[in-house]
Design a protein around this motif. Sequence first.
Motif, PDB file in Angstrom:
ATOM      1  N   TRP A 305       0.525  -1.443  -0.330  1.00  0.00           N
ATOM      2  CA  TRP A 305       0.049   0.222  -0.510  1.00  0.00           C
ATOM      3  C   TRP A 305       1.156   0.791  -0.235  1.00  0.00           C
ATOM      4  N   ARG A 306       2.041   1.352   0.469  1.00  0.00           N
ATOM      5  CA  ARG A 306       2.853   2.527   0.903  1.00  0.00           C
ATOM      6  C   ARG A 306       3.602   2.265  -0.546  1.00  0.00           C
ATOM      7  N   ARG A 307       3.666   1.734  -0.147  1.00  0.00           N
ATOM      8  CA  ARG A 307       4.414   2.363  -2.103  1.00  0.00           C
ATOM      9  C   ARG A 307       4.227   1.846  -4.098  1.00  0.00           C
ATOM     10  N   GLY A 308       2.868   1.680  -3.695  1.00  0.00           N
ATOM     11  CA  GLY A 308       1.311   1.868  -4.558  1.00  0.00           C
ATOM     12  C   GLY A 308       1.501   0.952  -5.388  1.00  0.00           C
ATOM     13  N   GLN A 309       1.360  -0.641  -4.463  1.00  0.00           N
ATOM     14  CA  GLN A 309       1.857  -1.588  -5.037  1.00  0.00           C
ATOM     15  C   GLN A 309       0.937  -2.691  -5.280  1.00  0.00           C
ATOM     16  N   THR A 310      -0.310  -2.376  -4.527  1.00  0.00           N
ATOM     17  CA  THR A 310      -1.804  -2.640  -4.167  1.00  0.00           C
ATOM     18  C   THR A 310      -2.083  -3.547  -5.417  1.00  0.00           C
ATOM     19  N   GLY A 311      -2.036  -3.520  -6.536  1.00  0.00           N
ATOM     20  CA  GLY A 311      -2.724  -4.016  -7.797  1.00  0.00           C
ATOM     21  C   GLY A 311      -4.052  -3.606  -8.295  1.00  0.00           C
ATOM     22  N   VAL A 312      -4.139  -2.740  -6.629  1.00  0.00           N
ATOM     23  CA  VAL A 312      -5.843  -2.209  -7.757  1.00  0.00           C
ATOM     24  C   VAL A 312      -5.671  -0.449  -7.990  1.00  0.00           C
ATOM     25  N   PRO A 313      -5.616  -0.346  -9.475  1.00  0.00           N
ATOM     26  CA  PRO A 313      -4.891   1.476 -10.013  1.00  0.00           C
ATOM     27  C   PRO A 313      -5.530   2.216  -9.197  1.00  0.00           C
ATOM     28  N   ILE A 314      -6.515   2.651  -8.976  1.00  0.00           N
ATOM     29  CA  ILE A 314      -7.173   3.515  -8.185  1.00  0.00           C
ATOM     30  C   ILE A 314      -6.573   4.131  -7.110  1.00  0.00           C
ATOM     31  N   VAL A 315      -6.409   3.202  -6.166  1.00  0.00           N
ATOM     32  CA  VAL A 315      -5.468   2.852  -4.874  1.00  0.00           C
ATOM     33  C   VAL A 315      -4.212   3.296  -5.212  1.00  0.00           C
ATOM     34  N   ASP A 316      -3.301   2.791  -5.975  1.00  0.00           N
ATOM     35  CA  ASP A 316      -2.567   2.501  -6.168  1.00  0.00           C
ATOM     36  C   ASP A 316      -2.047   4.649  -6.937  1.00  0.00           C
ATOM     37  N   ALA A 317      -2.435   4.993  -7.331  1.00  0.00           N
ATOM     38  CA  ALA A 317      -2.561   5.969  -8.245  1.00  0.00           C
ATOM     39  C   ALA A 317      -2.288   7.173  -7.306  1.00  0.00           C
ATOM     40  N   GLY A 318      -2.767   6.823  -5.979  1.00  0.00           N
ATOM     41  CA  GLY A 318      -2.888   7.978  -5.196  1.00  0.00           C
ATOM     42  C   GLY A 318      -2.233   7.862  -4.630  1.00  0.00           C
ATOM     43  N   MET A 319      -1.119   6.803  -4.256  1.00  0.00           N
ATOM     44  CA  MET A 319      -0.579   6.064  -3.118  1.00  0.00           C
ATOM     45  C   MET A 319       0.897   6.978  -4.077  1.00  0.00           C
ATOM     46  N   ARG A 320       1.080   6.286  -5.113  1.00  0.00           N
ATOM     47  CA  ARG A 320       2.163   7.259  -6.502  1.00  0.00           C
ATOM     48  C   ARG A 320       1.900   8.750  -6.368  1.00  0.00           C
ATOM     49  N   GLN A 321       1.410   9.736  -6.093  1.00  0.00           N
ATOM     50  CA  GLN A 321       1.486  11.151  -5.890  1.00  0.00           C
ATOM     51  C   GLN A 321       1.795  10.911  -4.626  1.00  0.00           C
ATOM     52  N   LEU A 322       1.572  10.827  -4.070  1.00  0.00           N
ATOM     53  CA  LEU A 322       1.671  10.772  -2.757  1.00  0.00           C
ATOM     54  C   LEU A 322       3.552  11.256  -2.709  1.00  0.00           C
ATOM     55  N   LEU A 323       3.997   9.799  -2.862  1.00  0.00           N
ATOM     56  CA  LEU A 323       5.402   9.951  -3.296  1.00  0.00           C
ATOM     57  C   LEU A 323       5.476  10.642  -3.591  1.00  0.00           C
ATOM     58  N   ARG A 324       5.621  11.523  -5.326  1.00  0.00           N
ATOM     59  CA  ARG A 324       5.391  12.141  -6.195  1.00  0.00           C
ATOM     60  C   ARG A 324       6.128  13.375  -5.741  1.00  0.00           C
ATOM     61  N   GLU A 325       4.798  14.358  -5.246  1.00  0.00           N
ATOM     62  CA  GLU A 325       4.357  15.358  -5.018  1.00  0.00           C
ATOM     63  C   GLU A 325       3.902  15.905  -3.239  1.00  0.00           C
ATOM     64  N   GLY A 326       4.113  15.111  -2.793  1.00  0.00           N
ATOM     65  CA  GLY A 326       4.173  15.271  -1.458  1.00  0.00           C
ATOM     66  C   GLY A 326       2.709  15.161  -1.265  1.00  0.00           C
ATOM     67  N   TRP A 327       1.792  14.932  -1.833  1.00  0.00           N
ATOM     68  CA  TRP A 327       0.869  15.444  -2.034  1.00  0.00           C
ATOM     69  C   TRP A 327      -0.235  14.672  -2.945  1.00  0.00           C
TER      70      TRP A 327
END
Length: 441
Positions: A305-327
């Motif tokens: 979940w933290r890395r954006g690798q849950t296999g659920v795209p809408i969840v992973d997209a949010g988590m990866r946005q967090l890591l990339r933008e801090g938002w």
Amino acid sequence: MTEDRHTAVVLFTRDLRVHDHPALAAAVEQAGRVVPLFVLDDAILTGRNAAPNRAAFLAGALADLREQLRRRGGDLVLRRGDVVAETMAVVTATGATSLLCSADVSGYAQRREHRLAAACAQRRVRFRAYPGVTVVPPGELVPAGGDHYRVFTPFWRAWDKAAWRDQLPAPRAVPAAGLDRIGRLPSVDELVADGATSPDLPAGGETAGRSLLDAAAERAGAGGPDLDDLAGDHTSRLSPYLHFGCVSPLEVANRLADRAPEQVRQLAWRDFHHQVTAAVPAIAHRDYRDRDIVWRDDPDALDAWRRGQTGVPIVDAGMRQLLREGWMHNRARLVTASFLTKTLRIDWRAGAAHFFGWLVDGDVANNAGNWQWVAGTGNDTRPNRVLNPLRQARRFDPGGAYVRRHIPELAGLDGPAVHTPWTLPDDRRKELDYPDPLIDL
């Protein structure tokens, strides 16, 4: 016109601006000399509380604040260490007879204020904490028979009817006190001792925040954009500037009140969480309402979940946005938090800690309040509410643009498949190099 020639110290904390700053305005009005002070607090900048993204934003915000003060004849004094000890050292060095600051709500902030008040009382220095972190001060709205509102709707009714304080202009001049040692601005590298920052952080400071506020006011009004549209990304992105006080929440509310009532309601939610936290500081780490939830201990799922690798795209997209933008988009925050707590059944505190470590706008009241709301342990009147990630994706990212933007492995997919890549033929799934879902959906 000043009352006398005494010196006042204004301690900045989460209020890094000159516009609509009640403590600064009072000091300029009442004192002949004003010492604006910020103390780089090692208790916040280092150890388990360290947050590289917020530290980087802070560096920009302090540089901008110093520039704003210098334009008005003042300057920003900088120190590092224990806030109370360093503040009282500046009070002594300048012969100040008053200390002013903005009141805040976290347990740490409340303890800091009590320590400052006690230190000032020992030295016969006048101390006062002013409003400014919220639109309506946390203790101003109190229900009958209680110390704070526990449900948003009655709070909203009271908040919507409350008389707001007058918005204050930036002072035209800040009379300098002539302190010998001003202190230099910290670099980002000095503040970010441990950990990497996100690559696409916003610029810190009042100048950038006011520019975003102008843009938000210009976009608002009849026929304004859908703020829940994940791909459209039409939110104001003011939350980091509100967290650091680079913009005044009251000014934001005044600017948007007649043009964007739904955004003003979000400010009421922010005030709601602040008044809850002011009354119950332990909300940052303890369930607000005990629901007897048995959480799962699953380190692998939590890491995915933290890395954006849950296999659920809408969840992973949010988590990866967090890591990339801090938002992260607000709708994505709800979806990712619900997935962790309601679908994976992992303790909200693990999710809140991850968000707090990465979010530029991460503050105790909003972070803990929103996480507990989603988890069902907080102020939601429907504690069993579950946000189904597929329904959320189809409603708020129907074309899949948000997912494709943040998950390059899925950039070549069109239509419904971008949200359900596990339904593709096996050979196509292997080409994507994207994991299958952690659970069946």
